[in-house]
Design a protein around this motif. Structure first.
Motif, PDB file in Angstrom:
ATOM      1  N   LYS A 137       0.772  -1.338  -0.185  1.00  0.00           N
ATOM      2  CA  LYS A 137       0.077  -0.181  -0.101  1.00  0.00           C
ATOM      3  C   LYS A 137       0.890   0.959   0.244  1.00  0.00           C
ATOM      4  O   LYS A 137       0.672   1.985  -0.792  1.00  0.00           O
ATOM      5  CB  LYS A 137      -1.294   0.083   1.235  1.00  0.00           C
ATOM      6  CG  LYS A 137      -2.146  -0.942   0.994  1.00  0.00           C
ATOM      7  CD  LYS A 137      -3.295  -0.876   2.365  1.00  0.00           C
ATOM      8  CE  LYS A 137      -4.349  -1.665   2.139  1.00  0.00           C
ATOM      9  NZ  LYS A 137      -5.304  -1.182   3.350  1.00  0.00           N
ATOM     10  N   LYS A 138       2.078   1.426   0.752  1.00  0.00           N
ATOM     11  CA  LYS A 138       2.723   2.378   1.605  1.00  0.00           C
ATOM     12  C   LYS A 138       3.390   2.240  -0.665  1.00  0.00           C
ATOM     13  O   LYS A 138       3.639   3.819  -1.620  1.00  0.00           O
ATOM     14  CB  LYS A 138       4.005   2.024   1.686  1.00  0.00           C
ATOM     15  CG  LYS A 138       3.762   2.026   3.065  1.00  0.00           C
ATOM     16  CD  LYS A 138       5.001   1.891   3.515  1.00  0.00           C
ATOM     17  CE  LYS A 138       4.647   2.103   5.730  1.00  0.00           C
ATOM     18  NZ  LYS A 138       5.791   2.212   6.414  1.00  0.00           N
ATOM     19  N   PHE A 139       3.597   1.233  -1.505  1.00  0.00           N
ATOM     20  CA  PHE A 139       4.543   1.358  -2.861  1.00  0.00           C
ATOM     21  C   PHE A 139       3.530   2.143  -3.548  1.00  0.00           C
ATOM     22  O   PHE A 139       4.102   3.020  -4.419  1.00  0.00           O
ATOM     23  CB  PHE A 139       4.959   0.388  -3.356  1.00  0.00           C
ATOM     24  CG  PHE A 139       5.407  -0.039  -4.415  1.00  0.00           C
ATOM     25  CD1 PHE A 139       6.870   0.760  -4.689  1.00  0.00           C
ATOM     26  CD2 PHE A 139       4.795  -0.267  -5.709  1.00  0.00           C
ATOM     27  CE1 PHE A 139       7.443   0.313  -5.643  1.00  0.00           C
ATOM     28  CE2 PHE A 139       5.340  -0.197  -6.867  1.00  0.00           C
ATOM     29  CZ  PHE A 139       7.042   0.118  -7.104  1.00  0.00           C
ATOM     30  N   VAL A 140       2.419   1.954  -3.681  1.00  0.00           N
ATOM     31  CA  VAL A 140       0.982   2.700  -4.485  1.00  0.00           C
ATOM     32  C   VAL A 140       0.719   3.374  -3.971  1.00  0.00           C
ATOM     33  O   VAL A 140       0.225   4.812  -4.335  1.00  0.00           O
ATOM     34  CB  VAL A 140      -0.032   1.520  -4.473  1.00  0.00           C
ATOM     35  CG1 VAL A 140      -1.041   2.415  -4.948  1.00  0.00           C
ATOM     36  CG2 VAL A 140       0.024   0.377  -4.938  1.00  0.00           C
ATOM     37  N   SER A 141       0.712   3.535  -2.617  1.00  0.00           N
ATOM     38  CA  SER A 141       0.766   5.229  -1.899  1.00  0.00           C
ATOM     39  C   SER A 141       1.438   6.354  -2.919  1.00  0.00           C
ATOM     40  O   SER A 141       0.550   8.177  -2.850  1.00  0.00           O
ATOM     41  CB  SER A 141       0.557   5.721  -0.722  1.00  0.00           C
ATOM     42  OG  SER A 141      -0.446   4.914  -0.340  1.00  0.00           O
ATOM     43  N   LEU A 142       2.968   5.841  -2.985  1.00  0.00           N
ATOM     44  CA  LEU A 142       3.843   6.862  -2.835  1.00  0.00           C
ATOM     45  C   LEU A 142       3.519   7.885  -4.607  1.00  0.00           C
ATOM     46  O   LEU A 142       4.053   8.916  -4.458  1.00  0.00           O
ATOM     47  CB  LEU A 142       4.705   6.288  -3.306  1.00  0.00           C
ATOM     48  CG  LEU A 142       5.791   6.116  -1.983  1.00  0.00           C
ATOM     49  CD1 LEU A 142       6.790   5.207  -1.314  1.00  0.00           C
ATOM     50  CD2 LEU A 142       6.084   6.947  -0.656  1.00  0.00           C
TER      51      LEU A 142
END
Length: 393
Positions: free
Chosen positions: A374-379
């Motif tokens: 999710k972090k990767f997608v959010s950036l």
């Protein structure tokens, strides 16, 4: 304090380095919980109007008191405070290094600490201009060192007197008399940017609260605590991050948004860490709202997820989200190079609230977190928002 981004952000919890512990010899104090650690003249979107019995003047709410600090900081920006740059360009030491070399080394050390304990935020700072990047690192490290006083390995020995010495050290730092290299980096920063000392003093006040206070009677009291330990960081860092030249927003509104993001982050910390705090005998939830929901401290210590608890948590999460919403308009007003790390912080921290819901409001035995995917997608999403420009409001 939980690790969040700066504008945003408090130093990361439960992480220490020997660098950060060269603080006050012989000081010590009580362990504090991980969640700690942030108007008639202004209307926040949260519409909070509670009054605290602990506030010295009962005619003024915590929001009104904090807004005075916002106005003072915003005024500094408007007045373009005279630069008091420290003289680090002369004296040459025996090793051939002059003070400018030492100052550069101090900033680099601050960057190393930021990279280790706030990885996502550190990556975002690399998009800033070199000078702003270094200044933000210096602020982050001071906040982290302050937090370590009451949340680090020597926490059980810290006393109010030790915090008084730390505040005196802060005064000297702002007067251009740093105690060590890391202090020197912040001393140089506050000389170059219109940063007021009050938010720094207020953060120390939040540390004092953690020495003796483990209950908050209403949200007005809790709001003031959240400002002290987290909202202050936004007021410290906005002068460094800068406001976009094309922004039509008032300076005060941008600072209000920065404050709101700090409050939102700290409320999220509190909701995430209910179980961990309870195991330390602490309850960072408004006592009057617990009572209205038919709950008590004993219910929290038992750690049972009931319908009453779910209903209570829904209201608490809704309040935190309103503060995040309040913050969004301000992020859009920041200078282009500063927006991405703040957007990333806001999005990632808000997702912790989603995780609490996914865990069926069990924040007693389950720790809500945002997974790496999710972090990767959010950036990249945050980066896209950062490129959208400012709101003309």
């Amino acid at each position: 304090m939980a690790g969040v981004l700066l504008w945003v952000v408090c130093p990361k919890e439960n992480a220490t380095t020997t660098q950060l512990l060269s603080l006050i010899p012989g000081s010590g104090k009580q362990q504090r919980p991980s969640s700690s650690r942030l108007c008639s003249r202004v209307k926040f979107s949260t519409k909070v109007s509670a009054f605290s019995s602990a506030v010295a003047n009962p005619a003024r709410s915590s929001e009104e008191k904090v807004y005075e600090v916002v106005l003072k900081q915003a005024a500094l920006v408007k007045q373009q405070r005279r630069v008091r740059a420290l003289d680090f360009t002369s004296t040459v030491g025996n090793d051939g290094m002059n003070n400018w070399d030492l100052l550069n080394e101090a900033y680099e050390r601050c960057g190393e600490v930021c990279a280790e304990y706030a990885k996502t935020f550190y990556l975002g700072t690399l998009l800033m201009t070199p000078e702003r990047r270094r200044a933000v690192w210096a602020i982050y490290v001071w906040c982290r060192r302050t937090d370590e006083l009451v949340d680090g390995p020597n926490a059980s020995h810290i006393t109010p007197r030790a915090l008084d010495r730390w505040e005196k050290r802060l005064d000297d730092l702002f007067e251009g008399r740093p105690y060590d290299m890391l202090d020197a980096a912040l001393s140089d920063t506050v000389a170059k940017y219109p940063v007021d000392i009050q938010p720094f003093r207020d953060m120390i006040e939040g540390m004092r609260l953690d020495l003796y206070k483990s209950r908050y009677m209403n949200f007005d009291e809790l709001y003031l605590y959240c400002y002290y330990v987290a909202g202050t960081v936004g007021l410290m860092s906005v002068p460094v991050m800068g406001i976009a030249p094309k922004s039509k927003a008032t300076t005060e509104s941008v600072y209000n948004a920065a404050l709101a993001l700090g409050i939102a982050n700290q409320l999220t910390n509190i909701l995430r860490d209910v179980g961990e705090d309870a195991r330390r005998g602490r309850v960072y939830l408004p006592q009057d709202e617990l009572a209205r929901a038919g709950l008590s401290d004993e219910d929290i210590f038992r750690g049972e997820v009931t319908d009453k608890w779910r209903s209570f948590m829904k209201d608490q999460i809704q309040r935190a989200r309103k503060f995040f919403d309040e913050a969004e308009s301000g992020v859009a007003q920041l200078s282009a190079a500063s927006r991405w790390p703040v957007w990333a912080s806001l999005m990632l921290y808000r997702q912790i609230l989603d995780a609490i819901e996914t865990n069926d409001y069990d924040n007693f035995t389950k720790r809500a977190y945002v997974g790496k995917a999710k972090k990767f997608v959010s950036l990249p999403v945050a980066y896209g928002k950062a490129l959208m420009g400012v709101y003309n409001r």
